[in-house]
Write a protein that holds these residues in place. Structure first.
Motif, PDB file in Angstrom:
ATOM      1  N   ILE A 227      35.433  54.282  46.087  1.00 37.62           N
ATOM      2  CA  ILE A 227      35.537  54.396  44.700  1.00 37.62           C
ATOM      3  C   ILE A 227      36.764  54.726  44.152  1.00 37.62           C
ATOM      4  O   ILE A 227      38.042  55.469  44.664  1.00 37.62           O
ATOM      5  N   ARG A 228      37.214  54.169  43.332  1.00 40.21           N
ATOM      6  CA  ARG A 228      38.787  54.263  42.547  1.00 40.21           C
ATOM      7  C   ARG A 228      38.432  54.168  41.053  1.00 40.21           C
ATOM      8  O   ARG A 228      37.950  54.047  40.510  1.00 40.21           O
ATOM      9  N   ALA A 229      40.201  53.932  40.518  1.00 43.66           N
ATOM     10  CA  ALA A 229      40.131  53.666  39.447  1.00 43.66           C
ATOM     11  C   ALA A 229      39.541  52.730  38.803  1.00 43.66           C
ATOM     12  O   ALA A 229      39.631  51.302  39.458  1.00 43.66           O
ATOM     13  N   GLU A 230      39.693  52.187  37.570  1.00 40.59           N
ATOM     14  CA  GLU A 230      39.042  51.349  36.084  1.00 40.59           C
ATOM     15  C   GLU A 230      40.226  49.931  36.436  1.00 40.59           C
ATOM     16  O   GLU A 230      39.738  48.958  36.205  1.00 40.59           O
ATOM     17  N   ASP A 231      41.608  50.448  37.188  1.00 44.81           N
ATOM     18  CA  ASP A 231      42.952  49.894  36.650  1.00 44.81           C
ATOM     19  C   ASP A 231      42.536  48.457  38.030  1.00 44.81           C
ATOM     20  O   ASP A 231      43.525  47.949  38.101  1.00 44.81           O
ATOM     21  N   HIS A 232      41.348  49.077  39.135  1.00 42.86           N
ATOM     22  CA  HIS A 232      41.365  48.452  40.694  1.00 42.86           C
ATOM     23  C   HIS A 232      39.956  47.307  39.938  1.00 42.86           C
ATOM     24  O   HIS A 232      40.158  46.421  40.913  1.00 42.86           O
ATOM     25  N   ILE A 233      39.819  46.861  38.842  1.00 45.64           N
ATOM     26  CA  ILE A 233      38.360  46.140  38.692  1.00 45.64           C
ATOM     27  C   ILE A 233      39.086  45.132  38.771  1.00 45.64           C
ATOM     28  O   ILE A 233      38.355  44.182  39.653  1.00 45.64           O
ATOM     29  N   SER A 234      40.341  44.404  38.251  1.00 45.66           N
ATOM     30  CA  SER A 234      40.396  42.968  38.515  1.00 45.66           C
ATOM     31  C   SER A 234      40.561  42.769  40.091  1.00 45.66           C
ATOM     32  O   SER A 234      40.883  41.694  40.376  1.00 45.66           O
ATOM     33  N   ASN A 235      41.180  43.598  40.992  1.00 49.45           N
ATOM     34  CA  ASN A 235      41.551  43.493  42.131  1.00 49.45           C
ATOM     35  C   ASN A 235      39.307  43.280  42.925  1.00 49.45           C
ATOM     36  O   ASN A 235      39.905  42.615  43.382  1.00 49.45           O
ATOM     37  N   THR A 236      38.756  43.555  42.463  1.00 46.57           N
ATOM     38  CA  THR A 236      37.107  43.892  42.721  1.00 46.57           C
ATOM     39  C   THR A 236      37.094  42.235  43.509  1.00 46.57           C
ATOM     40  O   THR A 236      36.277  42.061  44.547  1.00 46.57           O
ATOM     41  N   PRO A 237      37.046  41.048  42.533  1.00 47.50           N
ATOM     42  CA  PRO A 237      36.026  39.895  42.850  1.00 47.50           C
ATOM     43  C   PRO A 237      37.360  39.692  43.845  1.00 47.50           C
ATOM     44  O   PRO A 237      36.564  38.510  44.830  1.00 47.50           O
ATOM     45  N   ARG A 238      38.442  39.381  44.102  1.00 48.63           N
ATOM     46  CA  ARG A 238      39.283  39.540  45.083  1.00 48.63           C
ATOM     47  C   ARG A 238      38.399  39.872  46.759  1.00 48.63           C
ATOM     48  O   ARG A 238      38.898  38.644  47.278  1.00 48.63           O
ATOM     49  N   GLN A 239      38.013  40.080  46.361  1.00 52.47           N
ATOM     50  CA  GLN A 239      38.615  41.642  47.778  1.00 52.47           C
ATOM     51  C   GLN A 239      36.814  41.262  47.532  1.00 52.47           C
ATOM     52  O   GLN A 239      36.710  41.034  49.186  1.00 52.47           O
ATOM     53  N   ILE A 240      36.318  40.727  47.197  1.00 48.82           N
ATOM     54  CA  ILE A 240      34.443  40.729  48.091  1.00 48.82           C
ATOM     55  C   ILE A 240      34.715  38.841  48.222  1.00 48.82           C
ATOM     56  O   ILE A 240      33.484  38.693  49.084  1.00 48.82           O
ATOM     57  N   MET A 241      35.393  38.721  47.155  1.00 46.40           N
ATOM     58  CA  MET A 241      35.711  36.767  48.187  1.00 46.40           C
ATOM     59  C   MET A 241      36.635  36.763  49.470  1.00 46.40           C
ATOM     60  O   MET A 241      35.816  35.949  50.752  1.00 46.40           O
ATOM     61  N   ILE A 242      37.152  37.721  49.981  1.00 49.22           N
ATOM     62  CA  ILE A 242      37.591  37.927  51.359  1.00 49.22           C
ATOM     63  C   ILE A 242      36.485  38.319  52.760  1.00 49.22           C
ATOM     64  O   ILE A 242      35.977  38.353  53.677  1.00 49.22           O
ATOM     65  N   TYR A 243      35.675  39.834  51.537  1.00 50.14           N
ATOM     66  CA  TYR A 243      34.294  40.227  52.308  1.00 50.14           C
ATOM     67  C   TYR A 243      33.529  38.975  53.817  1.00 50.14           C
ATOM     68  O   TYR A 243      33.149  38.855  54.062  1.00 50.14           O
ATOM     69  N   GLN A 244      33.742  37.865  52.078  1.00 51.89           N
ATOM     70  CA  GLN A 244      32.292  37.318  52.075  1.00 51.89           C
ATOM     71  C   GLN A 244      33.009  35.973  53.162  1.00 51.89           C
ATOM     72  O   GLN A 244      32.020  35.269  53.919  1.00 51.89           O
ATOM     73  N   ALA A 245      34.331  35.412  53.159  1.00 53.80           N
ATOM     74  CA  ALA A 245      34.999  35.027  53.628  1.00 53.80           C
ATOM     75  C   ALA A 245      34.820  35.340  55.305  1.00 53.80           C
ATOM     76  O   ALA A 245      34.719  34.772  56.422  1.00 53.80           O
ATOM     77  N   LEU A 246      35.210  36.664  55.748  1.00 51.33           N
ATOM     78  CA  LEU A 246      35.139  36.678  57.029  1.00 51.33           C
ATOM     79  C   LEU A 246      33.710  37.044  57.681  1.00 51.33           C
ATOM     80  O   LEU A 246      33.080  38.369  58.664  1.00 51.33           O
ATOM     81  N   ARG A 247      32.385  36.711  56.112  1.00 51.33           N
ATOM     82  CA  ARG A 247      31.556  37.701  57.043  1.00 51.33           C
ATOM     83  C   ARG A 247      31.072  38.227  56.791  1.00 51.33           C
ATOM     84  O   ARG A 247      30.290  39.124  57.522  1.00 51.33           O
ATOM     85  N   ALA A 248      32.208  39.677  56.000  1.00 50.13           N
ATOM     86  CA  ALA A 248      31.752  41.422  56.718  1.00 50.13           C
ATOM     87  C   ALA A 248      30.380  41.959  55.069  1.00 50.13           C
ATOM     88  O   ALA A 248      30.663  41.318  54.190  1.00 50.13           O
ATOM     89  N   PRO A 249      29.993  43.041  55.463  1.00 48.28           N
ATOM     90  CA  PRO A 249      28.957  43.579  54.529  1.00 48.28           C
ATOM     91  C   PRO A 249      30.002  43.964  52.778  1.00 48.28           C
ATOM     92  O   PRO A 249      31.255  44.640  53.658  1.00 48.28           O
ATOM     93  N   VAL A 250      29.788  44.140  52.285  1.00 46.54           N
ATOM     94  CA  VAL A 250      30.554  43.790  51.071  1.00 46.54           C
ATOM     95  C   VAL A 250      29.923  45.633  50.461  1.00 46.54           C
ATOM     96  O   VAL A 250      28.756  45.667  50.204  1.00 46.54           O
ATOM     97  N   PRO A 251      31.065  46.120  50.651  1.00 48.65           N
ATOM     98  CA  PRO A 251      30.450  48.194  49.517  1.00 48.65           C
ATOM     99  C   PRO A 251      30.113  47.688  48.719  1.00 48.65           C
ATOM    100  O   PRO A 251      30.127  47.098  47.635  1.00 48.65           O
ATOM    101  N   GLU A 252      29.456  49.263  48.453  1.00 44.71           N
ATOM    102  CA  GLU A 252      29.633  49.601  46.975  1.00 44.71           C
ATOM    103  C   GLU A 252      30.356  49.800  46.137  1.00 44.71           C
ATOM    104  O   GLU A 252      31.805  50.684  46.579  1.00 44.71           O
ATOM    105  N   PHE A 253      30.719  49.185  45.345  1.00 41.29           N
ATOM    106  CA  PHE A 253      32.257  49.919  44.430  1.00 41.29           C
ATOM    107  C   PHE A 253      31.975  50.571  42.944  1.00 41.29           C
ATOM    108  O   PHE A 253      30.812  50.446  42.210  1.00 41.29           O
ATOM    109  N   ALA A 254      32.675  51.738  43.129  1.00 40.92           N
ATOM    110  CA  ALA A 254      32.351  52.792  41.346  1.00 40.92           C
ATOM    111  C   ALA A 254      33.528  52.766  41.378  1.00 40.92           C
ATOM    112  O   ALA A 254      34.615  52.995  41.578  1.00 40.92           O
TER     113      ALA A 254
END
Length: 327
Positions: free
Chosen positions: A96-123
Protein backbone atom coordinates in the motif's frame (compact mmCIF):
# COMPACT_ATOMS: atom_id res chain seq x y z
CA UNK A 1 2.92 7.60 17.52
CA UNK A 2 1.80 4.50 19.38
CA UNK A 3 2.08 2.26 16.31
CA UNK A 4 3.36 -1.27 16.89
CA UNK A 5 5.21 -3.44 14.40
CA UNK A 6 5.52 -7.22 14.20
CA UNK A 7 9.23 -7.54 13.53
CA UNK A 8 12.35 -5.71 12.40
CA UNK A 9 13.37 -3.12 11.54
CA UNK A 10 15.53 -4.44 8.73
CA UNK A 11 18.34 -2.60 6.94
CA UNK A 12 18.92 -3.32 3.28
CA UNK A 13 22.64 -2.71 3.76
CA UNK A 14 22.68 -5.82 5.96
CA UNK A 15 21.01 -7.97 3.28
CA UNK A 16 23.37 -7.40 0.36
CA UNK A 17 24.21 -11.12 0.04
CA UNK A 18 20.51 -11.92 -0.46
CA UNK A 19 20.15 -9.46 -3.34
CA UNK A 20 23.42 -10.51 -4.96
CA UNK A 21 22.47 -14.20 -4.76
CA UNK A 22 19.10 -13.65 -6.45
CA UNK A 23 20.69 -11.44 -9.10
CA UNK A 24 23.13 -14.27 -9.96
CA UNK A 25 20.21 -16.70 -10.22
CA UNK A 26 18.47 -14.43 -12.73
CA UNK A 27 21.69 -14.23 -14.77
CA UNK A 28 21.92 -18.04 -14.83
CA UNK A 29 18.32 -18.23 -16.08
CA UNK A 30 19.16 -15.68 -18.80
CA UNK A 31 16.60 -13.29 -17.28
CA UNK A 32 19.28 -10.72 -16.47
CA UNK A 33 22.77 -9.84 -17.76
CA UNK A 34 25.90 -7.98 -16.68
CA UNK A 35 26.90 -4.72 -18.29
CA UNK A 36 29.55 -2.22 -17.13
CA UNK A 37 29.75 -3.92 -13.74
CA UNK A 38 26.01 -3.73 -13.09
CA UNK A 39 23.29 -6.35 -13.46
CA UNK A 40 20.44 -5.46 -15.82
CA UNK A 41 17.01 -7.07 -15.90
CA UNK A 42 15.74 -8.26 -19.29
CA UNK A 43 12.28 -6.87 -19.86
CA UNK A 44 10.15 -9.65 -21.44
CA UNK A 45 7.78 -9.12 -24.34
CA UNK A 46 4.06 -8.74 -23.80
CA UNK A 47 2.06 -6.81 -21.22
CA UNK A 48 2.15 -6.45 -17.44
CA UNK A 49 -1.10 -5.84 -15.59
CA UNK A 50 -2.64 -6.01 -12.15
CA UNK A 51 -5.93 -5.33 -10.41
CA UNK A 52 -5.20 -2.36 -8.17
CA UNK A 53 -7.26 -2.39 -4.96
CA UNK A 54 -7.93 1.34 -5.29
CA UNK A 55 -7.75 2.10 -9.01
CA UNK A 56 -8.96 -1.12 -10.62
CA UNK A 57 -7.27 -2.69 -13.61
CA UNK A 58 -3.93 -1.18 -14.71
CA UNK A 59 -1.90 -2.39 -17.69
CA UNK A 60 1.49 -1.49 -19.18
CA UNK A 61 2.92 -2.44 -22.57
CA UNK A 62 6.32 -4.00 -21.84
CA UNK A 63 7.83 -2.50 -25.00
CA UNK A 64 7.43 0.91 -23.33
CA UNK A 65 9.83 -0.17 -20.55
CA UNK A 66 13.55 -0.50 -21.19
CA UNK A 67 15.88 -3.02 -19.52
CA UNK A 68 16.70 -1.69 -16.05
CA UNK A 69 19.43 -2.10 -13.42
CA UNK A 70 18.69 -4.42 -10.50
CA UNK A 71 22.20 -4.56 -9.02
CA UNK A 72 24.45 -1.52 -9.32
CA UNK A 73 28.20 -1.65 -9.98
CA UNK A 74 28.85 -1.11 -6.25
CA UNK A 75 26.88 -4.35 -5.65
CA UNK A 76 24.03 -2.50 -3.95
CA UNK A 77 20.50 -3.30 -5.22
CA UNK A 78 18.26 -0.85 -7.02
CA UNK A 79 15.07 0.22 -5.27
CA UNK A 80 12.80 -1.99 -7.36
CA UNK A 81 14.92 -5.10 -6.87
CA UNK A 82 15.48 -4.62 -3.12
CA UNK A 83 11.84 -4.04 -2.22
CA UNK A 84 10.70 -6.97 -4.36
CA UNK A 85 13.14 -9.44 -2.79
CA UNK A 86 12.38 -8.08 0.70
CA UNK A 87 8.59 -8.26 0.31
CA UNK A 88 8.79 -11.76 -1.12
CA UNK A 89 11.04 -13.14 1.64
CA UNK A 90 9.08 -11.37 4.38
CA UNK A 91 5.77 -12.69 3.03
CA UNK A 92 4.21 -9.27 2.42
CA UNK A 93 0.66 -9.77 1.17
CA UNK A 94 -0.31 -6.15 0.42
CA UNK A 95 1.79 -3.26 -0.86
CA UNK A 96 0.00 0.00 0.00
CA UNK A 97 1.69 3.18 -1.16
CA UNK A 98 1.28 6.47 -3.03
CA UNK A 99 0.18 6.72 -6.65
CA UNK A 100 3.58 8.01 -7.78
CA UNK A 101 4.81 4.39 -7.44
CA UNK A 102 2.41 3.11 -10.10
CA UNK A 103 5.18 3.32 -12.71
CA UNK A 104 7.44 1.14 -10.51
CA UNK A 105 4.84 -1.61 -10.20
CA UNK A 106 5.23 -3.31 -13.64
CA UNK A 107 8.98 -3.58 -13.09
CA UNK A 108 8.44 -5.13 -9.66
CA UNK A 109 5.84 -7.57 -10.99
CA UNK A 110 8.28 -8.66 -13.70
CA UNK A 111 10.90 -9.35 -11.01
CA UNK A 112 8.39 -11.31 -8.89
CA UNK A 113 7.51 -13.45 -11.90
CA UNK A 114 11.16 -13.97 -12.84
CA UNK A 115 11.90 -15.12 -9.29
CA UNK A 116 8.77 -17.32 -9.39
CA UNK A 117 7.55 -15.51 -6.29
CA UNK A 118 3.89 -14.81 -5.49
CA UNK A 119 2.84 -11.32 -6.53
CA UNK A 120 1.26 -9.34 -3.66
CA UNK A 121 -1.84 -7.17 -3.91
CA UNK A 122 -1.14 -3.54 -4.80
CA UNK A 123 -3.05 -0.46 -3.67
CA UNK A 124 -1.98 2.99 -4.83
CA UNK A 125 -3.33 5.89 -2.78
CA UNK A 126 -3.74 9.47 -4.02
CA UNK A 127 -1.05 11.98 -3.06
CA UNK A 128 -1.73 14.41 -0.25
CA UNK A 129 -2.23 18.04 -1.23
CA UNK A 130 -1.93 21.40 0.49
CA UNK A 131 -5.05 23.58 0.84
CA UNK A 132 -4.03 25.36 -2.38
CA UNK A 133 -3.97 21.90 -4.05
CA UNK A 134 -0.19 21.97 -4.55
CA UNK A 135 1.74 18.76 -3.90
CA UNK A 136 3.13 18.46 -0.38
CA UNK A 137 6.86 19.05 -0.46
CA UNK A 138 9.44 17.38 1.79
CA UNK A 139 11.52 20.55 1.62
CA UNK A 140 8.88 23.22 2.15
CA UNK A 141 6.14 21.56 4.19
CA UNK A 142 6.25 20.03 7.69
CA UNK A 143 6.46 16.28 7.08
CA UNK A 144 8.65 15.15 10.01
CA UNK A 145 6.85 13.56 12.97
CA UNK A 146 9.21 15.49 15.27
CA UNK A 147 7.72 18.80 14.04
CA UNK A 148 4.22 17.77 15.12
CA UNK A 149 5.55 16.57 18.47
CA UNK A 150 7.28 19.90 19.08
CA UNK A 151 4.08 21.78 18.26
CA UNK A 152 2.14 19.73 20.77
CA UNK A 153 -0.03 17.55 18.58
CA UNK A 154 -1.13 14.39 20.39
CA UNK A 155 -0.20 11.09 18.67
CA UNK A 156 -3.78 9.81 18.78
CA UNK A 157 -5.08 13.04 17.21
CA UNK A 158 -2.50 12.92 14.41
CA UNK A 159 -3.25 9.26 13.71
CA UNK A 160 -6.98 9.95 13.64
CA UNK A 161 -6.40 12.84 11.22
CA UNK A 162 -4.18 10.78 8.91
CA UNK A 163 -6.79 8.01 8.80
CA UNK A 164 -9.30 10.53 7.44
CA UNK A 165 -7.06 11.57 4.55
CA UNK A 166 -8.61 9.73 1.63
CA UNK A 167 -10.72 7.34 3.72
CA UNK A 168 -14.12 7.82 5.35
CA UNK A 169 -15.64 6.07 8.36
CA UNK A 170 -18.72 3.98 7.41
CA UNK A 171 -20.71 5.80 10.12
CA UNK A 172 -19.47 9.22 9.07
CA UNK A 173 -17.43 9.70 12.25
CA UNK A 174 -14.55 12.15 12.47
CA UNK A 175 -13.26 11.03 15.88
CA UNK A 176 -12.25 7.39 16.36
CA UNK A 177 -9.39 5.27 17.68
CA UNK A 178 -6.81 3.40 15.62
CA UNK A 179 -8.47 0.15 16.77
CA UNK A 180 -11.80 1.32 15.36
CA UNK A 181 -10.08 2.32 12.12
CA UNK A 182 -8.56 -1.16 11.76
CA UNK A 183 -11.93 -2.77 12.43
CA UNK A 184 -13.76 -0.66 9.82
CA UNK A 185 -11.07 -0.26 7.17
CA UNK A 186 -11.79 -1.32 3.60
CA UNK A 187 -10.18 -0.35 0.31
CA UNK A 188 -13.63 0.36 -1.11
CA UNK A 189 -13.88 3.45 1.12
CA UNK A 190 -10.65 4.99 -0.20
CA UNK A 191 -11.19 7.94 -2.51
CA UNK A 192 -9.23 8.27 -5.76
CA UNK A 193 -9.18 12.06 -5.48
CA UNK A 194 -6.29 13.78 -3.69
CA UNK A 195 -7.09 14.53 -0.02
CA UNK A 196 -6.30 17.96 1.41
CA UNK A 197 -3.98 18.19 4.41
CA UNK A 198 -6.16 20.64 6.34
CA UNK A 199 -4.43 22.04 9.44
CA UNK A 200 -7.71 23.53 10.66
CA UNK A 201 -9.18 20.02 10.83
CA UNK A 202 -6.05 18.70 12.55
CA UNK A 203 -6.16 21.54 15.10
CA UNK A 204 -9.82 20.83 15.82
CA UNK A 205 -9.17 17.11 16.31
CA UNK A 206 -6.21 17.84 18.56
CA UNK A 207 -8.41 20.05 20.72
CA UNK A 208 -10.98 17.27 20.99
CA UNK A 209 -8.37 14.79 22.22
CA UNK A 210 -6.90 17.34 24.64
CA UNK A 211 -10.30 17.85 26.26
CA UNK A 212 -10.74 14.10 26.60
CA UNK A 213 -7.68 13.94 28.87
CA UNK A 214 -8.08 14.01 32.62
CA UNK A 215 -6.62 17.11 34.27
CA UNK A 216 -3.91 14.96 35.82
CA UNK A 217 -2.88 13.38 32.50
CA UNK A 218 -3.02 16.71 30.71
CA UNK A 219 -0.84 18.27 33.39
CA UNK A 220 1.88 15.67 32.68
CA UNK A 221 1.65 16.29 28.95
CA UNK A 222 1.94 20.05 29.41
CA UNK A 223 4.95 19.95 31.71
CA UNK A 224 7.57 19.73 28.89
CA UNK A 225 5.98 22.78 27.25
CA UNK A 226 5.65 24.86 30.43
CA UNK A 227 8.09 27.49 31.63
CA UNK A 228 10.55 26.22 34.22
CA UNK A 229 9.00 28.63 36.72
CA UNK A 230 5.69 26.77 36.47
CA UNK A 231 5.60 24.22 39.27
CA UNK A 232 3.64 20.98 38.97
CA UNK A 233 1.08 22.35 41.39
CA UNK A 234 0.65 25.57 39.44
CA UNK A 235 0.27 23.68 36.17
CA UNK A 236 -2.50 21.56 37.70
CA UNK A 237 -4.30 24.66 38.96
CA UNK A 238 -4.26 26.26 35.51
CA UNK A 239 -5.73 23.26 33.67
CA UNK A 240 -9.41 24.25 34.23
CA UNK A 241 -8.61 27.74 32.93
CA UNK A 242 -7.03 26.65 29.64
CA UNK A 243 -8.37 23.20 28.80
CA UNK A 244 -11.25 24.43 26.66
CA UNK A 245 -9.01 26.85 24.78
CA UNK A 246 -6.00 24.65 24.11
CA UNK A 247 -5.51 23.69 20.48
CA UNK A 248 -1.93 22.45 20.75
CA UNK A 249 0.17 21.74 23.84
CA UNK A 250 2.68 24.33 22.64
CA UNK A 251 -0.02 27.00 23.05
CA UNK A 252 0.04 26.55 26.82
CA UNK A 253 2.85 29.01 27.75
CA UNK A 254 1.14 31.96 26.06
CA UNK A 255 -2.11 31.21 27.90
CA UNK A 256 -0.57 31.14 31.39
CA UNK A 257 2.42 33.45 31.04
CA UNK A 258 0.80 36.09 33.26
CA UNK A 259 1.02 33.71 36.24
CA UNK A 260 4.81 34.01 36.31
CA UNK A 261 5.53 37.31 34.57
CA UNK A 262 4.19 40.80 35.11
CA UNK A 263 2.21 41.58 31.95
CA UNK A 264 3.43 44.56 29.96
CA UNK A 265 0.47 46.67 28.95
CA UNK A 266 0.87 49.86 26.97
CA UNK A 267 -1.28 52.72 28.24
CA UNK A 268 -2.06 53.55 24.63
CA UNK A 269 -3.77 50.19 24.11
CA UNK A 270 -5.69 50.48 27.37
CA UNK A 271 -7.00 53.93 26.47
CA UNK A 272 -7.78 52.92 22.90
CA UNK A 273 -9.86 49.91 23.91
CA UNK A 274 -11.16 51.16 27.26
CA UNK A 275 -12.71 54.43 26.22
CA UNK A 276 -9.88 57.03 26.23
CA UNK A 277 -10.96 58.55 29.56
CA UNK A 278 -8.04 58.09 31.99
CA UNK A 279 -9.94 59.26 35.05
CA UNK A 280 -12.95 57.06 34.33
CA UNK A 281 -10.80 53.97 33.75
CA UNK A 282 -8.88 54.59 36.99
CA UNK A 283 -12.14 54.91 38.94
CA UNK A 284 -13.39 51.68 37.37
CA UNK A 285 -10.28 49.80 38.44
CA UNK A 286 -10.42 51.23 41.99
CA UNK A 287 -14.01 50.04 42.33
CA UNK A 288 -13.18 46.59 40.92
CA UNK A 289 -10.20 46.09 43.24
CA UNK A 290 -12.30 47.05 46.25
CA UNK A 291 -15.06 44.55 45.40
CA UNK A 292 -12.62 41.79 44.41
CA UNK A 293 -11.23 41.69 47.96
CA UNK A 294 -14.50 40.17 49.19
CA UNK A 295 -15.53 38.30 46.02
CA UNK A 296 -15.61 34.55 45.43
CA UNK A 297 -13.11 33.73 42.68
CA UNK A 298 -15.41 31.66 40.54
CA UNK A 299 -16.04 32.46 36.88
CA UNK A 300 -19.80 32.96 37.24
CA UNK A 301 -19.42 35.08 40.41
CA UNK A 302 -16.77 37.30 38.83
CA UNK A 303 -18.84 37.86 35.72
CA UNK A 304 -21.86 38.82 37.84
CA UNK A 305 -19.65 41.17 39.86
CA UNK A 306 -18.30 42.97 36.79
CA UNK A 307 -21.69 43.20 35.12
CA UNK A 308 -23.20 44.51 38.35
CA UNK A 309 -20.58 47.28 38.57
CA UNK A 310 -21.08 48.24 34.92
CA UNK A 311 -24.85 48.38 35.34
CA UNK A 312 -24.80 50.27 38.66
CA UNK A 313 -22.34 52.90 37.38
CA UNK A 314 -23.87 53.06 33.89
CA UNK A 315 -20.56 52.11 32.26
CA UNK A 316 -20.34 51.15 28.59
CA UNK A 317 -20.29 47.34 28.95
CA UNK A 318 -18.06 46.62 25.94
CA UNK A 319 -15.41 49.20 26.81
CA UNK A 320 -15.54 48.32 30.51
CA UNK A 321 -14.94 44.60 29.94
CA UNK A 322 -12.23 45.30 27.35
CA UNK A 323 -10.36 47.48 29.83
CA UNK A 324 -10.64 44.75 32.47
CA UNK A 325 -9.31 42.12 30.06
CA UNK A 326 -6.34 44.27 29.05
CA UNK A 327 -5.54 45.11 32.67
Amino acid sequence: MGLNYDEGPYHQSERLKEYQQHARQLIKKDLAYEKEGAVWFKVPQGKTSWQDLVRGGIEFENNQIKDFVILKSDKYPSFNFAVTVDDWQMKISHVIRAEDHISNTPRQIMIYQALRAPVPEFAHLPLLRNPDHSKISKRKDPVAISWYHEKGYLPEALLNFLCLLGWSHPEGKDVFSIEEFIKNFSFQRISKSAPIFDFKKLDWLNGVYIRQKTDKDLSKLLKPFADKKMTDGLIEKTIPLVKERLVKLADYPSLVDFFIREPKIEQKLLLEKGGKDKKLIKNQFDMILKDLEKAEWRAADLENLFRGIAQAQNYHVGKFFMAVRIA
